[in-house]
Scaffold this motif. Sequence first.
Motif: not given
Length: 209
Positions: A159, A163, A166, A173-174, A178
């Motif tokens: 995870a 995160v 990205n 994800i956002t 990155t």
Amino acid sequence: MAQATVYVKAERNTQLQTDDLFLKDIASLYCDDKTVLAKVKAIKLHTFHEGGEKRFYISMTEVIKLIKEAVPNVEVESIGEPDMIAERVYLEKKKGFVEVFKIILVSLVCFFGASFTIMAFHNDIGIVEVFAKYYELVMGEPSGGFTVLEVSYSIGLSAGIIVFFNHIGGRRITKDPTPIEVEMSIYEEDVEKALIKTAGREGMEKDAK
């Protein structure tokens, strides 16, 4: 009649797929006088030839000189880069076996390289012994080598990587860039500066004399 002013916002690096390079290809141009603007946009800077140099270097001083030669008595305001690179790019219509082989090779190197790095780091810090000791202290019994600690750590590691980078597969994800994209941007900027500096030293940059 008021003197026309041309605003030039040049990009440091421009890639194009045509042989003829015009000023409008490497810079955003603005002028209230549309006739002047059209003349400025049509200024040819260079023509690439097959088998010749794929990069063309030019300074803003040379651009200003060319603009004033094309449109006398015009004011030029530069709000962009002082030095520019134009690169002729040739696109292949079909990706050959070599291109596919390179992608597979790089993917394998990244996968096994990252895996080896993670394993070497864990072995270096003795994480197996740490987990075993921690489990024994908390649970009061020896660890079997595969406990909730190993499972939760593996999930947390995965995870954390997702995160941090990205990305999940090909999805972002956002909207933030990155870390790899940031580093690549810094790297490209450093390369462009080095190319311009080298071109200036070797006299390859077209500059006003």
